[in-house]
Design an enzyme around this catalytic site. Structure first.
Site, PDB file in Angstrom:
ATOM      1  N   ASP A   1       0.803  -1.219   0.000  1.00 45.63           N
ATOM      2  CA  ASP A   1       0.000   0.000   0.000  1.00 45.63           C
ATOM      3  C   ASP A   1       0.838   1.272   0.000  1.00 45.63           C
ATOM      4  O   ASP A   1       2.044   1.227   0.249  1.00 45.63           O
ATOM      5  CB  ASP A   1      -0.977   0.001   1.199  1.00 45.63           C
TER       6      ASP A   1
ATOM      7  N   ASN B   1      -7.757  -3.297  14.277  1.00 47.66           N
ATOM      8  CA  ASN B   1      -9.141  -3.507  13.831  1.00 47.66           C
ATOM      9  C   ASN B   1      -9.267  -4.682  12.855  1.00 47.66           C
ATOM     10  O   ASN B   1     -10.310  -4.868  12.237  1.00 47.66           O
ATOM     11  CB  ASN B   1      -9.699  -2.224  13.199  1.00 47.66           C
TER      12      ASN B   1
ATOM     13  N   HIS C   1      -7.430  -5.163  10.077  1.00 50.48           N
ATOM     14  CA  HIS C   1      -7.109  -4.921   8.659  1.00 50.48           C
ATOM     15  C   HIS C   1      -5.814  -5.615   8.264  1.00 50.48           C
ATOM     16  O   HIS C   1      -4.936  -5.851   9.099  1.00 50.48           O
ATOM     17  CB  HIS C   1      -7.098  -3.424   8.316  1.00 50.48           C
TER      18      HIS C   1
ATOM     19  N   GLU D   1      -9.689  -2.087   5.321  1.00 48.47           N
ATOM     20  CA  GLU D   1     -10.363  -1.803   6.575  1.00 48.47           C
ATOM     21  C   GLU D   1     -11.615  -2.677   6.708  1.00 48.47           C
ATOM     22  O   GLU D   1     -12.066  -3.262   5.715  1.00 48.47           O
ATOM     23  CB  GLU D   1     -10.737  -0.312   6.619  1.00 48.47           C
TER      24      GLU D   1
HETATM   25  C1  F6R Z   1       1.047  -1.458   6.046  1.00 49.35           C
HETATM   26  C2  F6R Z   1       0.144  -2.552   6.371  1.00 49.35           C
HETATM   27  C3  F6R Z   1      -0.702  -2.513   7.613  1.00 49.35           C
HETATM   28  C4  F6R Z   1       0.127  -2.789   8.859  1.00 49.35           C
HETATM   29  C5  F6R Z   1      -0.767  -2.767  10.101  1.00 49.35           C
HETATM   30  C6  F6R Z   1       0.016  -2.969  11.370  1.00 49.35           C
HETATM   31  O1  F6R Z   1       1.757  -1.752   4.853  1.00 49.35           O
HETATM   32  O2  F6R Z   1       0.078  -3.452   5.630  1.00 49.35           O
HETATM   33  O3  F6R Z   1      -1.706  -3.488   7.487  1.00 49.35           O
HETATM   34  O4  F6R Z   1       0.758  -4.022   8.760  1.00 49.35           O
HETATM   35  O5  F6R Z   1      -1.437  -1.536  10.161  1.00 49.35           O
HETATM   36  O6  F6R Z   1       0.840  -1.865  11.568  1.00 49.35           O
HETATM   37  P1  F6R Z   1       1.851  -1.827  12.814  1.00 49.35           P
HETATM   38  O7  F6R Z   1       2.864  -2.849  12.564  1.00 49.35           O
HETATM   39  O8  F6R Z   1       2.412  -0.419  12.755  1.00 49.35           O
HETATM   40  O9  F6R Z   1       1.046  -2.090  14.030  1.00 49.35           O
END
Ligand code: F6R
Length: 260
Positions: free
Chosen positions: A67, A136, A138, A143
């Site tokens: 992303d 959450n 994702h 989301e």
């Molecule tokens: C970003 C992504 C997100 C993160 C998730 C956890 O490329 O894929 O799904 O893996 O938001 O983020 P952290 O590791 O910062 O808790």
């Protein structure tokens, strides 16, 4: 789903690095799907130090990140382009021309998302997709209520996600509201996934992902439909799993079982 529970975050990170490096060792021209976020930073540190020590070259590896924020150019300090250069690409022998992220500053983000999906196909698909998980539920920026068949597209970020990512920006107002993300269907089309989660804050989402009903309300549950998923957890992230003893019986201290 293969669930590997390690005693500490450090051990979980090292186990994940082993899985990733083994893929590159076995197939030097691998196509890797990469993730960003706080969880991945120590993993990339470990990959950097171990690839040099173990002589694993990334020169033939192609990468596709999950992303990128809409509105940020690749040199913006909060962009995932910038994150990836600092965390990994500038520190290994990868050919930067073989690395791909969606362009957050593309004039037509929808066309960019569709083109990204075609670029993944043209590269022959993803051998190993690295994933984190949001509190959450994702994966990528899919989301809650994301279609489980979705492909790379634009998503509006939830307030919870923006709060979690706010630390990378000057203020909440500066934190992007939209992202281009691979879809849940794009992730399900990969040949294998490796999801790393560490820390107690992730325990409820991890339990839903592994043991909850498959539902768009928690997009990570879609991974139950993927044939080749390894989830690597530390003890804190595994704390709310009701079948924890069973997973540890099959994979003591994160080891492979007799049958893989
Ligand atoms: C970003 C992504 C997100 C993160 C998730 C956890 O490329 O894929 O799904 O893996 O938001 O983020 P952290 O590791 O910062 O808790």
């Amino acid at each position: 789903m293969k669930v590997l529970i390690l005693d500490t975050a450090e051990a979980a990170i090292d186990r994940s690095a082993t899985i990733l490096l083994d893929v590159v060792r076995r197939k030097p021209a691998s196509v890797l799907g990469l993730a960003t976020g706080g969880t991945m930073l120590p993993l990339y540190d470990r990959v950097v130090s171990r690839h040099a020590a173990e002589g694993v070259s990334f020169a033939g590896v192609t990468t596709f990140n999950l992303d990128e924020y809409i509105g940020l150019g690749p040199d913006h300090i909060g962009s995932y382009h910038h994150y990836m250069r600092k965390a990994l690409f500038d520190r290994i022998d990868i050919d930067i021309r073989l690395t791909h992220l969606p362009r957050g500053d593309a004039p037509d983000p929808t066309a960019e998302a569709e083109a990204y999906e075609r670029r993944i196909e043209a590269a022959g698909g993803i051998d190993l997709q690295l994933l984190g998980i949001g509190r959450n539920g994702h994966i990528g920026f899919n989301e809650p209520t994301s279609s489980l068949a979705s492909r790379t597209r634009i998503k509006t970020l939830t307030d919870d996600t923006r709060q979690a990512n706010r630390a990378y920006f000057d203020s909440l107002a500066d934190t992007p509201r939209f992202a281009i993300t691979m879809g849940v269907g794009t992730i399900l089309a990969t040949r294998a996934c490796l999801l790393l989660a560490t820390g107690a804050a992730k325990a409820p989402a991890v339990a839903r992902m592994i043991e909850g009903p498959v539902s768009a309300a928690c997009p990570a549950t879609a991974l139950q439909l993927h044939r080749q998923v390894t989830v690597v957890l530390d003890r804190a992230a595994a704390a709310e799993l009701s079948l924890r003893d069973y997973y540890e019986h099959i994979h003591p201290n994160g080891a492979e079982s007799d049958f893989g």
